[in-house]
Design a protein around this motif. Structure first.
Motif, short mmCIF file in Angstrom:
data_model
loop_
_atom_site.label_atom_id
_atom_site.label_comp_id
_atom_site.label_asym_id
_atom_site.label_seq_id
_atom_site.Cartn_x
_atom_site.Cartn_y
_atom_site.Cartn_z
N PHE A 29 -12.84 6.30 32.57
CA PHE A 29 -11.67 6.17 33.43
C PHE A 29 -10.41 6.38 32.63
O PHE A 29 -10.42 6.34 31.41
N SER A 30 -9.31 6.62 33.33
CA SER A 30 -8.02 6.74 32.65
C SER A 30 -7.05 5.72 33.24
O SER A 30 -7.15 5.34 34.41
N VAL A 31 -6.13 5.28 32.40
CA VAL A 31 -5.07 4.37 32.81
C VAL A 31 -3.76 5.01 32.40
O VAL A 31 -3.61 5.45 31.27
N SER A 32 -2.84 5.08 33.34
CA SER A 32 -1.53 5.64 33.02
C SER A 32 -0.44 4.69 33.49
O SER A 32 -0.61 3.96 34.47
N PHE A 33 0.65 4.71 32.78
CA PHE A 33 1.83 3.92 33.13
C PHE A 33 3.02 4.84 33.00
O PHE A 33 3.32 5.33 31.92
N VAL A 34 3.67 5.14 34.13
CA VAL A 34 4.84 5.99 34.14
C VAL A 34 5.92 5.35 35.00
O VAL A 34 5.63 4.81 36.07
N GLN A 35 7.12 5.42 34.52
CA GLN A 35 8.28 4.83 35.19
C GLN A 35 7.92 3.46 35.72
O GLN A 35 7.70 2.55 34.94
N GLU A 36 7.85 3.27 37.02
CA GLU A 36 7.63 1.93 37.56
C GLU A 36 6.32 1.83 38.33
O GLU A 36 6.25 1.19 39.39
N GLN A 37 5.26 2.43 37.77
CA GLN A 37 3.94 2.30 38.39
C GLN A 37 2.84 2.43 37.34
O GLN A 37 3.04 3.05 36.30
N SER A 38 1.71 1.84 37.62
CA SER A 38 0.51 1.98 36.80
C SER A 38 -0.58 2.54 37.70
O SER A 38 -0.63 2.25 38.90
N ARG A 39 -1.50 3.32 37.09
CA ARG A 39 -2.53 3.98 37.88
C ARG A 39 -3.83 4.03 37.07
O ARG A 39 -3.81 4.24 35.86
N VAL A 40 -4.95 3.85 37.77
CA VAL A 40 -6.27 3.98 37.19
C VAL A 40 -7.01 5.07 37.96
O VAL A 40 -7.04 5.03 39.19
N ASP A 41 -7.59 6.05 37.25
CA ASP A 41 -8.43 7.10 37.84
C ASP A 41 -9.83 6.95 37.26
O ASP A 41 -9.98 6.80 36.05
N VAL A 42 -10.86 7.02 38.11
CA VAL A 42 -12.24 6.83 37.66
C VAL A 42 -12.97 8.17 37.65
O VAL A 42 -12.97 8.89 38.64
N ALA A 43 -13.61 8.48 36.51
CA ALA A 43 -14.43 9.68 36.38
C ALA A 43 -15.90 9.36 36.64
O ALA A 43 -16.61 10.12 37.29
N GLU A 44 -16.37 8.23 36.12
CA GLU A 44 -17.77 7.80 36.28
C GLU A 44 -17.80 6.28 36.43
O GLU A 44 -16.96 5.59 35.87
N GLY A 45 -18.79 5.78 37.13
CA GLY A 45 -18.96 4.34 37.27
C GLY A 45 -17.98 3.74 38.26
O GLY A 45 -17.51 4.41 39.17
N SER A 46 -17.65 2.47 38.06
CA SER A 46 -16.68 1.81 38.93
C SER A 46 -15.79 0.91 38.09
O SER A 46 -16.17 0.44 37.03
N VAL A 47 -14.57 0.68 38.61
CA VAL A 47 -13.57 -0.12 37.92
C VAL A 47 -12.95 -1.08 38.91
O VAL A 47 -12.56 -0.68 40.01
N GLY A 48 -12.86 -2.34 38.54
CA GLY A 48 -12.13 -3.33 39.32
C GLY A 48 -10.67 -3.27 38.92
O GLY A 48 -10.34 -3.27 37.73
N VAL A 49 -9.78 -3.19 39.89
CA VAL A 49 -8.34 -3.11 39.63
C VAL A 49 -7.67 -4.23 40.40
O VAL A 49 -7.94 -4.42 41.59
N SER A 50 -6.81 -4.98 39.71
CA SER A 50 -6.08 -6.05 40.41
C SER A 50 -4.60 -5.96 40.10
O SER A 50 -4.19 -5.57 39.01
N SER A 51 -3.80 -6.32 41.11
CA SER A 51 -2.35 -6.35 40.97
C SER A 51 -1.96 -7.62 40.23
O SER A 51 -2.38 -8.71 40.61
N ASN A 52 -1.16 -7.49 39.18
CA ASN A 52 -0.70 -8.66 38.45
C ASN A 52 0.23 -9.52 39.31
O ASN A 52 0.27 -10.74 39.14
#
Length: 103
Positions: A29-52
């Motif tokens: 997976f990839s994690v990016s942080f740009v300006q005022e947002q964060s993003r997770v993109d999944v290539a394989e498997g699964s990822v749990g994402v939670s808002s802080n």
């Protein structure tokens, strides 16, 4: 940053940004942080994402992304994205070691 994490029973791998936390157990997976947002993109498997800010949590799979903005009320938005296989920037092995890969 693109991560590749081996499955490690009983151990989670977590990436934190100012707006979200990504929790995985074996995936690419990839994690990016740009300006005022964060993003997770999944290539394989699964990822749990939670808002802080809100605590809202989702699980996303291959070809999906989750995004959280700086707006504390925004929560997690999920969508579909074209995800390409990339060379990992970071790799976590079964032994728990984290290695940065050179490009």
């Amino acid at each position: 940053m693109f991560f590749e994490v081996d499955k490690r029973p009983g151990q989670d791998f977590q990436v934190d940004t100012p707006y979200l936390a990504a929790i995985v157990k074996g995936t690419s997976f990839s994690v990016s942080f740009v300006q005022e947002q964060s993003r997770v993109d999944v290539a394989e498997g699964s990822v749990g994402v939670s808002s802080n800010a809100t605590g809202q949590a989702v699980v996303i799979g291959p070809g999906q992304f989750a995004r959280v903005t700086a707006d504390p009320a925004s929560g997690v938005s999920v969508g579909t994205a074209a995800t390409s296989r990339r060379t990992p920037t970071w790799r976590a092995s079964k032994a728990g070691a984290m290695r940065r890969r050179s490009r």
